[in-house]
Design a protein around this motif. Structure first.
Motif, short mmCIF file in Angstrom:
data_model
loop_
_atom_site.label_atom_id
_atom_site.label_comp_id
_atom_site.label_asym_id
_atom_site.label_seq_id
_atom_site.Cartn_x
_atom_site.Cartn_y
_atom_site.Cartn_z
N ARG A 147 0.83 -1.20 0.00
CA ARG A 147 0.00 0.00 0.00
C ARG A 147 0.87 1.25 0.00
O ARG A 147 1.77 1.40 0.84
N SER A 148 0.60 2.17 -0.91
CA SER A 148 1.32 3.43 -0.93
C SER A 148 1.01 4.21 0.34
O SER A 148 -0.15 4.31 0.76
N THR A 149 2.03 4.74 0.97
CA THR A 149 1.85 5.54 2.19
C THR A 149 2.01 7.03 1.91
O THR A 149 1.89 7.84 2.83
N ALA A 150 2.25 7.39 0.66
CA ALA A 150 2.44 8.79 0.31
C ALA A 150 1.12 9.55 0.36
O ALA A 150 0.07 9.00 -0.01
N ALA A 151 1.16 10.79 0.82
CA ALA A 151 -0.05 11.61 0.89
C ALA A 151 -0.59 11.89 -0.50
O ALA A 151 -1.81 11.97 -0.69
N SER A 152 0.27 12.02 -1.48
CA SER A 152 -0.15 12.21 -2.87
C SER A 152 0.82 11.46 -3.76
O SER A 152 1.97 11.21 -3.41
N PHE A 153 0.34 11.09 -4.93
CA PHE A 153 1.13 10.25 -5.83
C PHE A 153 2.30 11.03 -6.42
O PHE A 153 2.13 12.15 -6.91
N THR A 154 3.48 10.42 -6.37
CA THR A 154 4.64 10.96 -7.08
C THR A 154 5.35 9.80 -7.76
O THR A 154 5.27 8.64 -7.32
N ALA A 155 6.06 10.10 -8.82
CA ALA A 155 6.80 9.07 -9.53
C ALA A 155 7.87 8.45 -8.65
O ALA A 155 8.11 7.24 -8.70
N ALA A 156 8.51 9.26 -7.80
CA ALA A 156 9.57 8.76 -6.93
C ALA A 156 9.02 7.76 -5.92
O ALA A 156 9.62 6.70 -5.69
N ASN A 157 7.88 8.08 -5.31
CA ASN A 157 7.28 7.16 -4.35
C ASN A 157 6.83 5.87 -5.04
O ASN A 157 6.93 4.78 -4.48
N PHE A 158 6.30 6.02 -6.25
CA PHE A 158 5.88 4.84 -7.01
C PHE A 158 7.07 3.90 -7.21
O PHE A 158 6.96 2.69 -6.96
N ALA A 159 8.18 4.43 -7.66
CA ALA A 159 9.36 3.59 -7.91
C ALA A 159 9.82 2.90 -6.64
O ALA A 159 10.18 1.71 -6.65
N GLU A 160 9.80 3.61 -5.52
CA GLU A 160 10.23 3.03 -4.23
C GLU A 160 9.28 1.91 -3.79
O GLU A 160 9.73 0.84 -3.35
N ASP A 161 7.97 2.13 -3.93
CA ASP A 161 7.00 1.12 -3.53
C ASP A 161 7.09 -0.13 -4.39
O ASP A 161 6.95 -1.26 -3.90
N VAL A 162 7.33 0.06 -5.68
CA VAL A 162 7.44 -1.10 -6.58
C VAL A 162 8.66 -1.93 -6.23
O VAL A 162 8.64 -3.17 -6.30
N ARG A 163 9.73 -1.29 -5.80
CA ARG A 163 10.91 -2.04 -5.36
C ARG A 163 10.56 -2.95 -4.18
O ARG A 163 11.02 -4.10 -4.10
N ALA A 164 9.71 -2.44 -3.27
CA ALA A 164 9.29 -3.26 -2.12
C ALA A 164 8.45 -4.45 -2.58
O ALA A 164 8.56 -5.55 -2.02
N LEU A 165 7.63 -4.24 -3.61
CA LEU A 165 6.81 -5.33 -4.13
C LEU A 165 7.70 -6.39 -4.79
O LEU A 165 7.53 -7.59 -4.56
N VAL A 166 8.65 -5.95 -5.59
CA VAL A 166 9.53 -6.88 -6.28
C VAL A 166 10.39 -7.65 -5.28
O VAL A 166 10.71 -8.83 -5.48
N ALA A 167 10.74 -6.97 -4.17
CA ALA A 167 11.60 -7.60 -3.15
C ALA A 167 10.94 -8.79 -2.49
O ALA A 167 11.62 -9.62 -1.86
N ARG A 168 9.63 -8.92 -2.60
CA ARG A 168 8.94 -10.08 -2.03
C ARG A 168 9.34 -11.37 -2.74
O ARG A 168 9.17 -12.46 -2.20
#
Length: 404
Positions: free
Chosen positions: A115-136
């Protein structure tokens, strides 16, 4: 009613699907999901699993009751259309059906979403969150659901674009999707699935123009889209002060069982079994006696303008003594905006003149008289174009420019 935290939602979904409770989504993005007693249901038959609200894009938001069957049918159909159960990334608000369905699909697949924890969507936060998903790790497919505004921002950021390529499929819906945006995503190697649906259909029920199994799409004599099938909502609902939930009759939502039909206000056509959505009846602009579809005009303008640095375009109108309504475009400039565009960016009529000259003859019909540069295209919480706000922005900006 008990308010739920995000961590409590997966088990609450189980209870709602089993008929042990009713989930109520908040009307605002910052509100909390509530869990209610099924005894509050005042309708015939089983209580719904979920109550949520429409976006209110064509008037006051309406509460919609979705059954356990509608929700699970939708989620399982999505799995069949894609590559089976997978891991999900949630970056949409759960007060909207698109965000809730990510939670729902993840629960049925047996794994909480990232789940994104960012208050608003940014490309940087998206990239960071996807890394966490891939790390699973693991071999399960990876999915997410986006709206076009988010995809625009991703494609403008190399790191985010690279992260997006790690998804097995990206569901894209929520508003009109320009051909230029899809071309950019394809060039970047992203696997986009275009979705069409709404709160009343438990989210998307037409993927890449083709309906789910059991869903029937038809076009009325007026050119609007009807959707029929088990994913359609049971009813609209009135929510009383004491929490009672009472079904409301509506000519837009008719039938029972698998024959339930939502009569939409969306214009469409079907070619060789593939649905194309042409915009909303409510959005049509009458200018000089001509009917202009903002959606169709946007889809024609952006491919012609994108090469000159126009990242996004939203068509609206302002009152005009001669034309009735005068076509105006709001645009967001990209980093690669041409010198000619930037030089005229402070002059709506001047920029309009430059950009009209870039459109091939007979491509877009009635073109905007003025083009206004904005920092952000007005959108609602889910990313749908906010055409009311766009009209207000255009009217206020043009009035300010003409005042002495």
């Amino acid at each position: 009613m008990a308010e739920l935290t995000p961590a409590q939602l997966p088990e609450a979904i189980d209870r709602a699907l089993a008929g042990e409770s009713i989930l109520l989504l908040p009307t605002s993005r910052t509100g909390s999901i509530a869990e209610a007693d099924p005894a509050l249901w005042r309708g015939d038959g089983p209580s719904p699993a979920l109550i949520l609200h429409t976006s209110g894009s064509t008037g006051a938001a309406k509460a919609v009751a979705l059954s356990s069957e509608a929700l699970t049918t939708s989620a399982r159909a999505t799995e069949r259309f894609l590559s089976g159960p997978g891991r999900w990334y949630l970056t949409l608000p759960v007060n909207h059906i698109a965000g809730f369905q990510v939670e729902m699909r993840a629960r049925l697949a047996g794994e909480d979403p990232v789940r994104s924890t960012a208050a608003s969507f940014t490309a940087a936060n998206f990239a960071e969150d996807v890394r966490a998903l891939v790390a699973r790790g693991g071999e399960r497919p990876r999915y997410t659901s986006l709206v076009p505004t988010q995809l625009h921002r991703i494609l403008a950021d190399p790191a985010a674009t690279s992260a997006a390529a790690d998804f097995t499929a990206i569901l894209l819906g929520g508003s009109a999707i320009s051909p230029a945006l899809l071309e950019g995503a394809e060039a970047a190697g992203l696997k986009i699935v275009r979705t069409y649906g709404m709160s009343e259909t438990a989210g998307g029920c037409v993927y890449d123009g083709r309906p789910f199994d059991g869903v029937e799409v038809s076009i009325t004599e007026a050119g609007t889209i009807d959707l029929t099938g088990p994913v359609v909502a049971d009813a609209y609902v009135a929510i009383a002060g004491d929490g009672a939930l009472t079904p409301i009759d509506s000519p837009a939502l008719v039938g029972t069982g698998a024959g339930r039909t939502i009569r939409t206000s969306d214009l469409g056509r079907i070619d060789n079994g593939v649905l194309s959505v042409l915009g909303r009846v409510d959005d049509v602009i009458v200018s000089g006696g001509e009917n202009v579809s903002p959606h169709a005009l946007e889809s024609a303008l952006l491919p012609a303008w994108q090469g000159h640095g126009i990242a996004e375009v939203l068509v609206t109108s302002v009152p005009d003594a001669e034309w009735g309504q005068r076509i105006v475009a709001l645009v967001r400039l990209g980093e690669a905006a041409s010198e000619a565009v930037r030089a005229r960016s402070g002059s709506p009529t001047g920029l309009g003149e430059v950009l009209r000259g870039l459109v091939p003859p007979d491509t877009a019909g009635m073109l905007p008289r003025e083009v206004l540069v904005v920092d952000e295209i007005p959108v609602r919480s889910i990313g749908k174009p906010d055409r009311r706000q766009a009209a207000e922005v255009a009217r206020a900006r043009l009035q300010m420019l003409t005042e002495p």
